[in-house]
Design an enzyme around this catalytic site. Structure first.
Site, PDB file in Angstrom:
ATOM      1  N   HIS A  83      40.038  27.938  29.462  1.00 44.31           N
ATOM      2  CA  HIS A  83      41.178  28.212  30.591  1.00 44.31           C
ATOM      3  C   HIS A  83      40.015  28.206  31.754  1.00 44.31           C
ATOM      4  O   HIS A  83      39.063  29.028  31.896  1.00 44.31           O
ATOM      5  CB  HIS A  83      41.852  29.744  30.425  1.00 44.31           C
ATOM      6  CG  HIS A  83      42.592  30.017  31.326  1.00 44.31           C
ATOM      7  ND1 HIS A  83      43.900  29.364  31.530  1.00 44.31           N
ATOM      8  CD2 HIS A  83      42.717  30.879  32.110  1.00 44.31           C
ATOM      9  CE1 HIS A  83      44.448  29.680  32.560  1.00 44.31           C
ATOM     10  NE2 HIS A  83      43.719  30.846  33.035  1.00 44.31           N
TER      11      HIS A  83
ATOM     12  N   LYS B 175      42.765  30.506  40.931  1.00 44.26           N
ATOM     13  CA  LYS B 175      42.048  29.324  40.763  1.00 44.26           C
ATOM     14  C   LYS B 175      42.390  28.157  41.186  1.00 44.26           C
ATOM     15  O   LYS B 175      41.641  27.319  41.729  1.00 44.26           O
ATOM     16  CB  LYS B 175      41.561  29.494  39.132  1.00 44.26           C
ATOM     17  CG  LYS B 175      41.021  30.657  38.361  1.00 44.26           C
ATOM     18  CD  LYS B 175      40.664  30.314  37.018  1.00 44.26           C
ATOM     19  CE  LYS B 175      41.904  30.365  36.132  1.00 44.26           C
ATOM     20  NZ  LYS B 175      42.767  31.489  36.159  1.00 44.26           N
TER      21      LYS B 175
ATOM     22  N   ASP C 199      43.864  24.359  34.687  1.00 43.15           N
ATOM     23  CA  ASP C 199      44.388  25.192  33.707  1.00 43.15           C
ATOM     24  C   ASP C 199      43.722  25.193  32.124  1.00 43.15           C
ATOM     25  O   ASP C 199      43.329  26.138  31.539  1.00 43.15           O
ATOM     26  CB  ASP C 199      46.050  25.209  33.397  1.00 43.15           C
ATOM     27  CG  ASP C 199      46.544  26.281  32.620  1.00 43.15           C
ATOM     28  OD1 ASP C 199      46.274  27.231  33.047  1.00 43.15           O
ATOM     29  OD2 ASP C 199      47.247  25.741  31.542  1.00 43.15           O
TER      30      ASP C 199
ATOM     31  N   ARG D   5      23.097  40.490  45.265  1.00 42.11           N
ATOM     32  CA  ARG D   5      23.038  40.359  46.726  1.00 42.11           C
ATOM     33  C   ARG D   5      21.941  39.418  47.022  1.00 42.11           C
ATOM     34  O   ARG D   5      21.775  39.006  48.462  1.00 42.11           O
ATOM     35  CB  ARG D   5      22.942  41.572  47.627  1.00 42.11           C
ATOM     36  CG  ARG D   5      24.364  42.495  47.433  1.00 42.11           C
ATOM     37  CD  ARG D   5      24.343  43.765  48.321  1.00 42.11           C
ATOM     38  NE  ARG D   5      24.547  43.374  49.740  1.00 42.11           N
ATOM     39  CZ  ARG D   5      24.317  44.521  50.672  1.00 42.11           C
ATOM     40  NH1 ARG D   5      24.165  45.585  50.085  1.00 42.11           N
ATOM     41  NH2 ARG D   5      24.410  44.100  51.764  1.00 42.11           N
TER      42      ARG D   5
END
EC number: 2.7.11.-
Length: 308
Positions: free
Chosen positions: A136, A157, A175, A240
């Site tokens: 998916h 998405k 999808d 980070r």
């Protein structure tokens, strides 16, 4: 996954000279050239493979006396195999056909030369027999990198993919992404029904190739990077510096994975573009931004008289 000789006949457009009794499943992409078997040697005979008879094997049989040729071919066709394919459009010997008919074995023919046909057949079998799964997500081609965008339903998405398409990148699948592992490489494509389509909540299904042109859609792409979109979590310690590397296992292949937290004001399309460019740079250079910063810190320390 498995393939039958009938699949090969249809997909590679082979001529059927003799139809066999059994339609055996083919589970290996390797082939066998039965020259040794025609000489009478059957140790380690890989009869589970498709058999290829080319000019060399045909000439070897042609040089035999008819009685010996008949004996050798009767022995060969006693063993079951998925099928024997004769290349170069060669005409099988009479004893060859008689033994095949007697034992009800598949005999096929192609006009291709042996080397080209073997390459074509093995590539075909590699794809057909490759391990596969359906994921998916959305698969995009961004700066030449196959990026699989994942995340929970409704997180954005498809909307992010739409923005990337507007910026000149290409859609592979939305999808549902069908993934095959071929020689350690993950190849993604779209199911036929949804190929070239994107579903956007509130708008419905959009035909990308119709709106943005055929060049905006790609049929298949190797997956190089996974980007997981997730809601911003206050207590989550996000990377980070780019030091921590996370991977996602897909069909036993580790794929570099980045977590991108979603927050108002963040331009996800630009972030994904930067991630693709950064990943592509990492393929050709071992120097990271952290390395550059470390060097600069060392330079400043030296200028200040410290060497520690």
């Amino acid at each position: 996954m498995s393939v039958t000789i009938e699949d090969i006949i249809k997909d590679l457009e082979l001529e059927v000279i003799n139809k066999g009794k059994n339609v055996n499943e083919i589970n290996v992409s390797d082939i066998n050239r039965p020259g040794l078997q025609f000489s009478g040697f059957y140790n380690y005979y890989a009869n589970e493979r498709v058999q290829i008879v080319g000019k060399a094997e045909w000439s070897f049989l042609d040089a035999m006396q008819p009685d010996l040729r008949k004996k050798r071919l009767e022995k060969y066709f006693e063993f079951d195999n998925p099928g024997t394919i004769v290349t170069r459009g060669l005409i099988p010997h009479k004893e060859f056909l008689e033994s095949a008919i007697k034992n009800k074995r598949w005999i096929l023919r192609t006009n291709n030369i042996s080397t080209r046909f073997i390459n074509r057949l093995m590539n075909y079998l590699d794809v057909k027999l490759a391990p596969e799964t359906r994921l998916h997500g959305v698969l995009m081609d961004v700066y030449g990198i196959g990026i699989l965008i994942t995340g929970e339903s409704g997180i954005g998405k498809s909307e992010t993919a739409l923005e990337l398409i507007k910026r000149g990148h290409r859609l592979v699948a939305d999808d549902a992404v069908d993934v095959k592992q071929i020689d350690g490489v993950l190849n993604g494509t779209s199911p036929y029904i949804t190929s070239g389509m994107i579903e956007v909540r509130g708008m419905g299904i959009i035909d990308i190739s119709a709106l943005y042109g055929l060049s905006s859609v790609l049929k298949t792409k190797n997956i190089g990077l996974v980007i997981c979109l997730e809601q911003w979590k206050k207590d989550e310690n996000y990377d980070r510096l780019g030091i921590d590397k996370e991977y996602m296992d897909i069909l036993n292949v580790p794929v570099r994975k980045l977590k991108i937290p979603i927050r108002p004001g963040r331009n996800l399309a630009v972030i994904i573009e930067a991630a693709a460019a950064n990943y592509r740079y990492s393929l050709v250079s071992d120097v990271t931004p952290v390395d550059v910063i470390s060097e600069r810190i060392q330079e400043l320390r030296k200028e200040d008289g410290g060497d520690e």
